[in-house]
Design an enzyme around this catalytic site. Structure first.
Site, mmCIF file in Angstrom:
data_model
loop_
_atom_site.group_PDB
_atom_site.id
_atom_site.type_symbol
_atom_site.label_atom_id
_atom_site.label_comp_id
_atom_site.label_asym_id
_atom_site.label_seq_id
_atom_site.Cartn_x
_atom_site.Cartn_y
_atom_site.Cartn_z
ATOM 1 N N TYR A 274 35.347 42.878 77.313
ATOM 2 C CA TYR A 274 35.277 41.731 76.393
ATOM 3 C C TYR A 274 34.798 40.517 77.186
ATOM 4 O O TYR A 274 35.294 40.239 78.282
ATOM 5 C CB TYR A 274 36.653 41.427 75.787
ATOM 6 C CG TYR A 274 36.645 40.160 74.960
ATOM 7 C CD1 TYR A 274 36.472 40.214 73.587
ATOM 8 C CD2 TYR A 274 36.760 38.905 75.561
ATOM 9 C CE1 TYR A 274 36.429 39.060 72.817
ATOM 10 C CE2 TYR A 274 36.699 37.744 74.806
ATOM 11 C CZ TYR A 274 36.545 37.829 73.433
ATOM 12 O OH TYR A 274 36.480 36.680 72.685
ATOM 13 N N GLU B 87 30.835 35.590 71.372
ATOM 14 C CA GLU B 87 31.515 36.672 72.063
ATOM 15 C C GLU B 87 30.784 38.006 71.981
ATOM 16 O O GLU B 87 30.038 38.274 71.044
ATOM 17 C CB GLU B 87 32.974 36.824 71.593
ATOM 18 C CG GLU B 87 33.137 37.472 70.259
ATOM 19 C CD GLU B 87 34.605 37.811 69.912
ATOM 20 O OE1 GLU B 87 35.550 37.188 70.424
ATOM 21 O OE2 GLU B 87 34.785 38.721 69.097
#
Ligand code: GDP
Ligand code: MN
Length: 378
Positions: free
Chosen positions: A101, A189
């Site tokens: 991530y 993201e």
């Protein structure tokens, strides 16, 4: 403002972040055409503005052309968390070795942008933060200096010590920061940032949220907006000068002032009813505005009764009453309407509404009791 994945990935590409081949489709034929062009297997991904599409069944791998058609039909008729899927991203499927991530967002406590990375990629980052916070690493970014290269390197080192991969991740982090800053993001993201064969690192999911307060600097982004049916209603209301938010109950509300609107909704709940909407007609309501508000409320087929609760200050009760007459002329309202008008020119209003089927009350409690009774009886 949230961008769809297929839109976000175009910005990623523009800034040099590696993404897999792919394109967006609105029907099975388009999906097949894209699949043929980029080559099987492909991954079909529902384009809706919610997280967790994978878990909800909105991300599927197709190995054959038949599967592309079948899965495209399946996904395009899906509803994920209440949102109808209208578009599909068809992307080259890859074999994932590791998932990370990587994201930038605003940290309100430190009043800084923050870089967040985690080894636990591919899953909901909020869950990771809650259950295993030790798996999350953050770097707060100096607002004047911006992100330093060494910070991107440090973060990448937290993810892996493999020097075939870490520098690539650092490079992607720096590019993601540029996307985030250039677009005035609240969030940018990549989840998952995937390691695939040959030590390649790819952004398999792309998410960008733009700061609404900065949209005036990005007219080109406004054009990318894909409002849902409910957002379309909200925008229409806004253009007519009032605020409307659809809810799931059966009592339509028309109120002046956000505070009174909230209090009215609370009272409806307290008396066992369920509001169908929040509607703040605002101050100085013209008859036209009242008429369009009534028209919008009645478009919702769940509405079984309407409560109009006006406290006349700047808003004059006779204006509202005239608007009601007009609305009744313009649109056929076949649900009962309870009206509570009090304040400036309330006597005139009462006179205007004398010969109409509207149910007139003086008090809020009385009005709410009546409207809940009427809605529940239908
Ligand atoms: P989200 O659930 O809405 O965040 O959607 P994602 O785009 O992140 O996809 C969900 C999951 O599907 C990812 O975490 C991956 O594990 C998986 N996925 C996405 N693309 C591929 C692919 O090309 N190959 C494989 N095997 N899995 C994929
Ligand atoms: Mn994802």
């Amino acid at each position: 403002m949230n961008l769809q994945e297929y839109q976000s990935r175009e910005f990623f590409k523009e800034f040099g972040i590696p993404v897999v081949d792919g394109a967006v489709a609105s029907n099975r034929e388009e999906a097949l055409e894209i699949a043929k062009k980029i080559g099987l297997p492909v991954v079909l991904k529902a384009q809706v503005l919610v997280g967790g599409r994978g878990k909800a069944g909105g991300v599927k791998v197709a190995k054959t052309e038949e599967e592309v058609l079948k899965l495209a039909d399946e996904i395009l008729t899906m509803e994920i968390k209440g949102l109808k899927v209208k578009k599909l991203l068809v992307a080259k499927a890859v074999n994932i070795l590791r998932e990370f991530y990587v994201g930038f967002t605003v940290d309100r406590v430190s009043k800084r942008n923050v870089l967040i990375v985690s080894n636990a990629g591919g899953v909901d980052i909020e869950e990771v933060a809650k259950n295993t916070p030790e798996k999350i690493f953050k770097i707060y970014i100096d607002p004047i200096m911006g992100l330093f290269s060494y910070e991107a390197k440090k973060a990448s080192q937290r993810l892996t010590e493999d020097m075939n991969i870490a520098p690539k991740i650092a490079d992607i982090i720096e590019k993601l920061y540029k996307v985030y800053i250039s677009l005035d993001g609240n969030l940018a993201e990549i989840n998952p940032l995937a390691v695939v064969e040959g030590n390649n690192v790819l952004a398999l999911d792309s998410k960008i949220v733009i700061d609404d307060n900065a949209l005036f600097r990005h007219p080109e982004l406004e054009a990318l907006r894909e409002p849902t049916e409910e957002e379309k209603l909200e925008l229409e209301a806004k253009s007519k000068g009032f605020t409307y938010i659809k809810l799931n109950g059966n009592i339509g509300c028309l109120v002046n002032g956000a505070g009174l609107a909230m209090a009215t909704m609370d009272l409806i709940k307290l008396f066992g009813g369920d509001p169908a909407n929040f509607l703040d007609i605002g101050g100085s309501s013209s008859p036209e505005k009242v008429a369009s508000a009534i028209e919008m409320i009645t478009r919702d087929k769940n509405v079984k009764a309407i409560l109009i609760n006006i406290f006349g200050g700047i808003t004059r009760c006779d204006d509202v009453a005239n608007g009601l007459l007009k609305a009744l002329e313009m649109t056929k309202v076949d649900v009962p309407i309870v009206v509570r008008l009090t304040g400036t020119n309330e006597d005139k209003a009462r006179e205007i509404l004398k010969d109409t089927p509207l149910i007139y009350t003086d008090s809020m409690v009385d009005g709410v009791t009546k409207v809940v009774e009427l809605a529940n009886a239908r």
